[in-house]
Motif scaffolding. Structure first.
Motif, PDB file in Angstrom:
ATOM      1  N   MET A   1     -21.758  -5.190  11.642  1.00 23.58           N
ATOM      2  CA  MET A   1     -19.843  -6.450  12.315  1.00 23.58           C
ATOM      3  C   MET A   1     -19.197  -5.917  13.015  1.00 23.58           C
ATOM      4  SD  MET A   1     -17.278  -5.798   8.636  1.00 23.58           S
ATOM      5  CE  MET A   1     -15.721  -6.855   9.045  1.00 23.58           C
ATOM      6  N   PHE A   2     -19.586  -4.854  13.526  1.00 23.07           N
ATOM      7  CA  PHE A   2     -18.300  -4.200  14.346  1.00 23.07           C
ATOM      8  C   PHE A   2     -19.174  -3.834  15.742  1.00 23.07           C
ATOM      9  CE2 PHE A   2     -15.888  -2.619  10.636  1.00 23.07           C
ATOM     10  CZ  PHE A   2     -14.693  -3.314  10.448  1.00 23.07           C
ATOM     11  N   LYS A   3     -20.007  -4.889  15.716  1.00 28.40           N
ATOM     12  CA  LYS A   3     -20.664  -4.817  17.078  1.00 28.40           C
ATOM     13  C   LYS A   3     -19.827  -5.416  18.264  1.00 28.40           C
ATOM     14  CE  LYS A   3     -24.975  -6.029  19.256  1.00 28.40           C
ATOM     15  NZ  LYS A   3     -26.635  -6.429  18.952  1.00 28.40           N
ATOM     16  N   GLY A   4     -19.876  -4.667  19.263  1.00 23.11           N
ATOM     17  CA  GLY A   4     -19.714  -5.685  20.542  1.00 23.11           C
ATOM     18  C   GLY A   4     -17.820  -4.791  20.429  1.00 23.11           C
ATOM     19  N   ILE A   5     -17.410  -4.209  19.056  1.00 26.94           N
ATOM     20  CA  ILE A   5     -15.418  -3.507  19.525  1.00 26.94           C
ATOM     21  C   ILE A   5     -15.336  -2.625  20.117  1.00 26.94           C
ATOM     22  CG2 ILE A   5     -13.541  -2.757  18.467  1.00 26.94           C
ATOM     23  CD1 ILE A   5     -14.974  -6.632  18.012  1.00 26.94           C
ATOM     24  N   THR A   6     -14.994  -2.686  21.531  1.00 33.60           N
ATOM     25  CA  THR A   6     -15.038  -1.283  21.767  1.00 33.60           C
ATOM     26  C   THR A   6     -13.984  -0.493  21.399  1.00 33.60           C
ATOM     27  OG1 THR A   6     -13.834  -2.247  24.018  1.00 33.60           O
ATOM     28  CG2 THR A   6     -16.232  -2.486  24.156  1.00 33.60           C
ATOM     29  N   GLY A   7     -13.999   0.585  22.233  1.00 32.86           N
ATOM     30  CA  GLY A   7     -12.427   1.627  21.541  1.00 32.86           C
ATOM     31  C   GLY A   7     -11.538   0.801  21.831  1.00 32.86           C
TER      32      GLY A   7
ATOM     33  N   VAL B   1     -10.298  -2.183  21.872  1.00 29.72           N
ATOM     34  CA  VAL B   1     -10.637  -3.105  21.162  1.00 29.72           C
ATOM     35  C   VAL B   1      -9.972  -2.957  20.163  1.00 29.72           C
ATOM     36  CG1 VAL B   1     -10.860  -5.330  19.863  1.00 29.72           C
ATOM     37  CG2 VAL B   1     -11.995  -4.298  22.598  1.00 29.72           C
ATOM     38  N   PHE B   2     -10.959  -1.999  19.606  1.00 29.12           N
ATOM     39  CA  PHE B   2     -10.345  -1.228  18.276  1.00 29.12           C
ATOM     40  C   PHE B   2      -9.069  -0.296  18.478  1.00 29.12           C
ATOM     41  CE2 PHE B   2     -10.760   2.519  14.945  1.00 29.12           C
ATOM     42  CZ  PHE B   2     -10.747   2.020  13.990  1.00 29.12           C
ATOM     43  N   ILE B   3      -9.141   1.084  19.576  1.00 23.93           N
ATOM     44  CA  ILE B   3      -7.426   0.650  18.612  1.00 23.93           C
ATOM     45  C   ILE B   3      -6.322   0.009  19.429  1.00 23.93           C
ATOM     46  CG2 ILE B   3      -6.019   2.781  20.749  1.00 23.93           C
ATOM     47  CD1 ILE B   3      -8.109   4.438  19.317  1.00 23.93           C
ATOM     48  N   LEU B   4      -6.341  -0.922  19.757  1.00 19.74           N
ATOM     49  CA  LEU B   4      -5.297  -1.375  20.663  1.00 19.74           C
ATOM     50  C   LEU B   4      -5.597  -2.762  19.024  1.00 19.74           C
ATOM     51  CD1 LEU B   4      -6.182  -3.119  24.085  1.00 19.74           C
ATOM     52  CD2 LEU B   4      -4.095  -1.833  23.248  1.00 19.74           C
ATOM     53  N   GLY B   5      -6.133  -3.035  18.618  1.00 19.58           N
ATOM     54  CA  GLY B   5      -6.110  -2.966  17.194  1.00 19.58           C
ATOM     55  C   GLY B   5      -5.593  -2.454  15.942  1.00 19.58           C
ATOM     56  N   LEU B   6      -5.786  -1.254  16.439  1.00 23.50           N
ATOM     57  CA  LEU B   6      -4.915  -0.576  15.034  1.00 23.50           C
ATOM     58  C   LEU B   6      -3.604  -0.276  15.723  1.00 23.50           C
ATOM     59  CD1 LEU B   6      -7.377   2.744  15.005  1.00 23.50           C
ATOM     60  CD2 LEU B   6      -6.483   1.439  13.160  1.00 23.50           C
TER      61      LEU B   6
ATOM     62  N   ALA C   1     -13.675  -9.919  19.780  1.00 24.73           N
ATOM     63  CA  ALA C   1     -12.867  -9.211  19.840  1.00 24.73           C
ATOM     64  C   ALA C   1     -11.206  -9.738  19.531  1.00 24.73           C
ATOM     65  CB  ALA C   1     -12.548  -8.788  21.293  1.00 24.73           C
ATOM     66  N   TYR C   2     -10.803 -10.799  20.443  1.00 26.53           N
ATOM     67  CA  TYR C   2      -9.526 -11.193  19.233  1.00 26.53           C
ATOM     68  C   TYR C   2      -9.194 -11.683  17.896  1.00 26.53           C
ATOM     69  CZ  TYR C   2      -8.193 -11.746  24.522  1.00 26.53           C
ATOM     70  OH  TYR C   2      -8.360 -11.738  25.642  1.00 26.53           O
ATOM     71  N   GLY C   3     -10.438 -12.064  16.945  1.00 15.31           N
ATOM     72  CA  GLY C   3     -10.218 -12.116  16.163  1.00 15.31           C
ATOM     73  C   GLY C   3     -10.028 -10.504  14.990  1.00 15.31           C
ATOM     74  N   PHE C   4     -10.761 -10.108  15.863  1.00 12.56           N
ATOM     75  CA  PHE C   4     -10.830  -8.672  15.034  1.00 12.56           C
ATOM     76  C   PHE C   4      -9.240  -7.998  15.234  1.00 12.56           C
ATOM     77  CE2 PHE C   4      -9.903  -4.266  16.117  1.00 12.56           C
ATOM     78  CZ  PHE C   4     -10.709  -3.587  15.143  1.00 12.56           C
ATOM     79  N   HIS C   5      -8.807  -7.960  16.557  1.00  8.57           N
ATOM     80  CA  HIS C   5      -7.724  -7.962  17.035  1.00  8.57           C
ATOM     81  C   HIS C   5      -5.885  -8.153  16.330  1.00  8.57           C
ATOM     82  CE1 HIS C   5      -3.163  -8.205  19.403  1.00  8.57           C
ATOM     83  NE2 HIS C   5      -3.654  -6.432  19.268  1.00  8.57           N
TER      84      HIS C   5
ATOM     85  N   PHE D   1     -14.650 -15.933  12.372  1.00 14.72           N
ATOM     86  CA  PHE D   1     -14.396 -17.077  12.874  1.00 14.72           C
ATOM     87  C   PHE D   1     -14.159 -17.025  14.955  1.00 14.72           C
ATOM     88  CE2 PHE D   1     -12.525 -19.819   9.062  1.00 14.72           C
ATOM     89  CZ  PHE D   1     -13.863 -19.879   8.975  1.00 14.72           C
ATOM     90  N   GLY D   2     -13.902 -15.893  14.780  1.00 19.47           N
ATOM     91  CA  GLY D   2     -13.756 -15.757  15.943  1.00 19.47           C
ATOM     92  C   GLY D   2     -15.200 -14.985  16.208  1.00 19.47           C
ATOM     93  N   ALA D   3     -15.909 -14.793  15.827  1.00 14.58           N
ATOM     94  CA  ALA D   3     -17.408 -14.363  16.008  1.00 14.58           C
ATOM     95  C   ALA D   3     -17.956 -15.405  16.266  1.00 14.58           C
ATOM     96  CB  ALA D   3     -17.846 -12.918  15.482  1.00 14.58           C
ATOM     97  N   LEU D   4     -17.556 -16.359  15.303  1.00 15.54           N
ATOM     98  CA  LEU D   4     -18.419 -17.773  15.067  1.00 15.54           C
ATOM     99  C   LEU D   4     -18.122 -18.173  16.726  1.00 15.54           C
ATOM    100  CD1 LEU D   4     -19.820 -19.846  13.423  1.00 15.54           C
ATOM    101  CD2 LEU D   4     -17.859 -20.501  12.915  1.00 15.54           C
ATOM    102  N   SER D   5     -16.891 -18.088  17.391  1.00  8.13           N
ATOM    103  CA  SER D   5     -16.993 -19.082  18.380  1.00  8.13           C
ATOM    104  C   SER D   5     -17.317 -18.200  19.782  1.00  8.13           C
ATOM    105  CB  SER D   5     -15.638 -18.787  19.202  1.00  8.13           C
ATOM    106  OG  SER D   5     -14.700 -17.842  19.678  1.00  8.13           O
TER     107      SER D   5
END
Length: 392
Positions: free
Chosen positions: A1-7, A9-14, A134-138, A261-265
């Motif tokens: 699910m989180f494949k490709g979410i770099t460190g 991106v993950f931290i900026l999401g937090l 990445a932007y969808g996760f954020h 939906f971000g991943a769908l794009s």
């Protein structure tokens, strides 16, 4: 699910999660604090938000352009989040409406400084084929914070603190956590900065990027404040005590839908997903215009939440695909400026049409502009090659 979410991106999401927890512990209660404790009127509340958001929009453009000309975007991101984290809880010490205006504007100064460099740093930190995800996760993390913040505030007011001022001071804690995460965990992405001359604040990006920004601005003119949707909910009989639950439900839909939906794009193309989102927006606004009962409002808020899931990550990824690597900060600056510049006239138009023509006409206006913008996006802006062949 989180494949490709770099460190990064993950931290900026937090970081966005904790920042929104802090902000949303205060923001829903700010009108009550201003009008009930400080004696301000609705007009002053509108002035506060207008000045604050206009300031943020201008600074997003400036900071984005500057971030292309410095080696470390992280410093701008850290400065922006730090200013907001320091200013926001000071509302607990405010003794006049003017003090709230100054503090709220300071908070938005921080937002203006950080937003475009942060969005560019995310683009720098992830593979182009996974930008949508990445932007969808954020955005999902941002909406999660917006969901948790009011719930936490409700719990604290019920069981821990005795007044709003104490709550506002406590809201500084998650903001501080966000700042510390940036200091300790966010790393700078490798890139070559532009020369530190010629900011060219008045020069729109050329080519299809300019056309995209203009179409986006047109769409934004029909995208008024969501406060009107709450007004509509109340008008059809939704009790006031259920409005916060409706708002939380709305953020839940946005949180759950943004990353998928971000991943769908990434798979079918940004433009296809954005057009689908704008069509969903058009249909939901048509629904709001004719809604007559509370259950219809709940259903429409769910559909409207899907619009955010479809567009927020895809729009930013589409922009990053089109922008030159050395000018991503400026591109995000113009993107955020276009959205911010369109927000104020959009709400003024919506409110004016409502007052003159009744509650149905403004929703038809917003739906029509969204449909026109979707058609123009298909006609004027070709799909980007970064995500492969588009299916629309």
């Amino acid at each position: 699910m989180f494949k490709g979410i770099t460190g990064n991106v993950f931290i900026l999401g937090l970081v966005s999660f904790f920042t929104d927890v802090s902000s949303e512990m205060i923001y829903p209660l700010l009108p009550l604090f201003l009008t009930g404790l400080l004696g301000a009127g609705p007009a002053f509340l509108g002035a506060i938000e207008g000045v604050a958001e206009s300031t943020a929009s201008l600074l997003k453009l400036f900071s984005g352009i500057v971030s292309d000309r410095v080696r470390r975007r992280k410093r701008l991101v850290l400065a922006g989040y730090s200013i907001s984290a320091l200013m926001r809880p000071l509302i607990g010490s405010a003794t006049s409406p003017l003090a709230v205006l100054l503090i709220r504007t300071g908070d938005r100064v921080g937002k203006g400084i950080r937003t475009s460099p942060r969005d560019a740093l995310i683009a720098d930190s992830v593979d182009p084929s996974l930008r949508g995800k990445a932007y969808g996760f954020h955005r999902s993390m941002d909406h999660a914070g917006a969901l948790v913040g009011p719930l936490l505030a409700t719990f604290l007011l019920a069981y821990v603190v005795k007044d709003l001022r104490q709550l506002f001071w406590l809201a500084g804690i998650p903001g501080l956590i966000a700042v510390l995460l940036i200091v300790w965990k966010v790393t700078e992405a490798e890139r070559s900065p532009l020369p530190k001359t010629g900011l060219r604040l008045g020069a729109l990006p050329p080519g299809r990027l300019r056309r995209y920004l203009l179409v986006l601005f047109l769409f934004t003119l029909g995208n008024s404040s969501d406060a009107f949707l709450l007004l509509k909910a109340g008008a059809v009989g939704t009790p006031s005590y259920r409005l916060p639950l409706l708002w939380a439900f709305f953020h839940l839909v946005k949180m759950v839908s943004s990353m998928p939906f971000g991943a769908l794009s990434d798979r079918i193309g940004r433009r296809a997903v954005i057009v689908a989102g704008w069509c969903v927006y058009s249909l939901s606004y048509l629904g709001f215009g004719v809604a007559r009962s509370e259950w219809q409002i709940w259903l429409l808020f769910a559909v409207y939440g899907l619009f955010f899931g479809l567009t927020e990550g895809a729009e930013k990824a589409f922009l990053a695909d089109m922008a030159q690597p050395g000018e991503r900060g400026a591109a995000f600056g113009w993107y955020n400026f276009a959205v911010g510049a369109g927000a104020l006239p959009a709400s003024l138009l919506f409110g004016g049409i409502w007052q003159l023509e009744g509650a149905v006409a403004p929703f038809l206006f917003g739906a029509s502009l969204a449909a026109v913008a979707a058609v123009l996006l298909l006609l004027l802006i070709p799909p980007t090659p970064a995500t492969g062949k588009e299916r629309l």
